[in-house]
Design an enzyme around this catalytic site. Structure first.
Site, PDB file in Angstrom:
ATOM      1  N   ASN A  74       0.866  -1.178   0.000  1.00 51.85           N
ATOM      2  CA  ASN A  74       0.000   0.000   0.000  1.00 51.85           C
ATOM      3  C   ASN A  74       0.901   1.225   0.000  1.00 51.85           C
ATOM      4  OD1 ASN A  74      -1.790   2.063   0.456  1.00 51.85           O
ATOM      5  ND2 ASN A  74      -2.319   1.449   2.551  1.00 51.85           N
ATOM      6  N   TRP A  75       0.981   1.877  -1.156  1.00 47.02           N
ATOM      7  CA  TRP A  75       1.920   2.999  -1.298  1.00 47.02           C
ATOM      8  C   TRP A  75       1.429   4.267  -0.599  1.00 47.02           C
ATOM      9  CZ3 TRP A  75       3.908   3.070  -7.094  1.00 47.02           C
ATOM     10  CH2 TRP A  75       4.598   1.865  -7.339  1.00 47.02           C
ATOM     11  N   LYS A  76       0.179   4.309  -0.231  1.00 50.08           N
ATOM     12  CA  LYS A  76      -0.413   5.515   0.371  1.00 50.08           C
ATOM     13  C   LYS A  76      -0.133   6.713  -0.566  1.00 50.08           C
ATOM     14  CE  LYS A  76       0.085   3.259   4.785  1.00 50.08           C
ATOM     15  NZ  LYS A  76       0.243   3.349   6.230  1.00 50.08           N
ATOM     16  N   HIS A 132      -9.213   1.456   5.258  1.00 49.43           N
ATOM     17  CA  HIS A 132      -7.916   1.643   5.896  1.00 49.43           C
ATOM     18  C   HIS A 132      -8.079   2.608   7.075  1.00 49.43           C
ATOM     19  CE1 HIS A 132      -3.771   2.732   6.629  1.00 49.43           C
ATOM     20  NE2 HIS A 132      -3.438   1.630   5.991  1.00 49.43           N
ATOM     21  N   GLU A 181      -6.403   4.991   8.036  1.00 51.86           N
ATOM     22  CA  GLU A 181      -6.198   6.414   7.696  1.00 51.86           C
ATOM     23  C   GLU A 181      -7.459   6.993   7.057  1.00 51.86           C
ATOM     24  OE1 GLU A 181      -2.586   5.705   5.515  1.00 51.86           O
ATOM     25  OE2 GLU A 181      -1.614   5.122   7.386  1.00 51.86           O
ATOM     26  N   GLU A 239      -4.906  -4.544  10.792  1.00 47.14           N
ATOM     27  CA  GLU A 239      -3.836  -3.557  10.962  1.00 47.14           C
ATOM     28  C   GLU A 239      -4.049  -2.802  12.278  1.00 47.14           C
ATOM     29  OE1 GLU A 239      -2.061  -2.448   6.887  1.00 47.14           O
ATOM     30  OE2 GLU A 239      -3.761  -1.131   7.213  1.00 47.14           O
ATOM     31  N   GLY A 249       3.170   2.538  10.709  1.00 47.01           N
ATOM     32  CA  GLY A 249       4.141   3.613  10.515  1.00 47.01           C
ATOM     33  C   GLY A 249       4.902   3.980  11.778  1.00 47.01           C
ATOM     34  N   SER A 308       4.011  -1.948  10.214  1.00 49.27           N
ATOM     35  CA  SER A 308       5.475  -2.017  10.373  1.00 49.27           C
ATOM     36  C   SER A 308       6.060  -3.381  10.026  1.00 49.27           C
ATOM     37  CB  SER A 308       5.892  -1.590  11.791  1.00 49.27           C
ATOM     38  OG  SER A 308       5.522  -0.248  12.022  1.00 49.27           O
ATOM     39  N   GLY A 357       3.152  -1.024   4.175  1.00 49.40           N
ATOM     40  CA  GLY A 357       3.225   0.409   3.858  1.00 49.40           C
ATOM     41  C   GLY A 357       4.646   0.785   3.484  1.00 49.40           C
ATOM     42  N   GLY A 358       5.365   1.406   4.412  1.00 45.59           N
ATOM     43  CA  GLY A 358       6.707   1.956   4.153  1.00 45.59           C
ATOM     44  C   GLY A 358       7.653   1.010   3.425  1.00 45.59           C
TER      45      GLY A 358
HETATM   46  P1  13P Z   1       3.494   0.517   7.549  1.00 45.82           P
HETATM   47  O1  13P Z   1       3.976  -0.800   6.969  1.00 45.82           O
HETATM   48  O2  13P Z   1       4.237   1.705   6.995  1.00 45.82           O
HETATM   49  O3  13P Z   1       3.448   0.481   9.046  1.00 45.82           O
HETATM   50  O4  13P Z   1       1.974   0.705   7.045  1.00 45.82           O
HETATM   51  C1  13P Z   1       1.077  -0.333   7.202  1.00 45.82           C
HETATM   52  C2  13P Z   1      -0.170   0.022   6.479  1.00 45.82           C
HETATM   53  O5  13P Z   1      -0.897   0.906   6.884  1.00 45.82           O
HETATM   54  C3  13P Z   1      -0.482  -0.712   5.249  1.00 45.82           C
HETATM   55  O6  13P Z   1      -1.770  -0.439   4.821  1.00 45.82           O
END
Ligand code: 13P
Length: 249
Positions: A9-11, A94, A96, A166, A172, A212, A233-234
């Site tokens: 997930n590149w956000k 998600h 967010e 999640e 993050g 993470s 994510g990251g």
């Molecule tokens: P991180 O891997 O950066 O913690 O993000 C997880 C995430 O929200 C994937 O949707």
């Protein structure tokens, strides 16, 4: 047998040039046959990613979509628009989106319905805040999110649902749920589905862990019985770390 999945997930990261660089590098990789690999770029790069990966075993996924099929919803993207460029999978709910864009369970249930009506697969995200866990409310909250977002669905619909657990406190932050905490919650989710639908349905749903996940902790997390992969994510933003995670089963 349920699928093993790693989805990036590149956000709100990677512009046109950065996406192109990622794709060029990604296409040089060898993908394991037993893992479904997905990437979710921003809306502006979905078409580019889909076209570039036509001949590759990587699924291009959207990060969100509107619950309405069309109309006066300035700035929004519909299921039909996604499908018209070849995107058949969408991340919904998600944390967010829930926290910053006021997407509540009622909206999310509608979005799930719209995705399924349009023959799409939904990656439905659930997860508790740190406060919920500290108070010992995490199981109750996850059950509520499942009920409100998904438990109106027919048995048949479940073949197009992927769940991503999640925990918000692990997103993050560099802090992951321990493999035991992940297993405990994934097992709870599967049991809750079995109780409300059937064991057969629960056993077929892929449940991904997100929060993470990195190359150095992925294999321990993915090694848990009820963890079928990850939503990353990251660490999904660089091909090198993403592929290390893809190869962590
Ligand atoms: P991180 O891997 O950066 O913690 O993000 C997880 C995430 O929200 C994937 O949707």
């Amino acid at each position: 047998m349920r699928k093993k999945i790693v989805a990036g997930n590149w956000k709100m990261n990677n512009d046109l040039a950065e996406t192109e660089m990622f794709l060029v590098d990604l296409k040089k990789q060898v993908f394991p046959e037993n893992v479904v690999v997905m990437i979710a770029p921003s809306f502006t790069n979905l078409n580019q990613a889909f076209e570039s990966l036509r001949e590759h075993p990587v699924t291009v996924v959207a990060q969100n979509m509107n619950q309405n099929n069309e109309g006066a919803f300035t700035g929004e993207i519909s299921a039909k628009m996604l499908k018209s460029i070849g995107v058949n999978t969408v991340i919904l709910g998600h944390s967010e989106r829930r926290a910053y864009f006021m997407e509540d369970s009622a909206i999310l249930a509608e979005k799930v319905n719209t995705a399924l009506e349009n023959e799409m697969t939904a990656i439905f995200c659930i997860g508790e805040e740190l406060e919920d866990r500290k108070k010992g409310n995490h199981f109750k909250l996850i059950k509520k999110q499942l009920f409100e977002g998904l438990f109106h669905l027919s048995n048949e619909s479940w073949k197009n649902i992927i769940i991503a657990y999640e925990p918000v406190w692990a997103i993050g932050t560099g802090e992951t749920a321990s493999p035991e905490q992940a297993q405990e919650m994934h097992n709870f989710i599967r049991k809750t589905i079995a109780e409300n639908y059937s064991k057969a349905i629960a056993d077929e749903v892929s449940i991904l862990y997100g929060g993470s996940v990195k190359p150095d902790n992925a294999s321990e997390i993915f090694g848990q019985d009820d963890v079928d992969g990850g939503l990353i994510g990251g660490a999904s933003l660089k091909v090198d770390s993403f592929m290390k995670i893809v190869n962590s089963f």
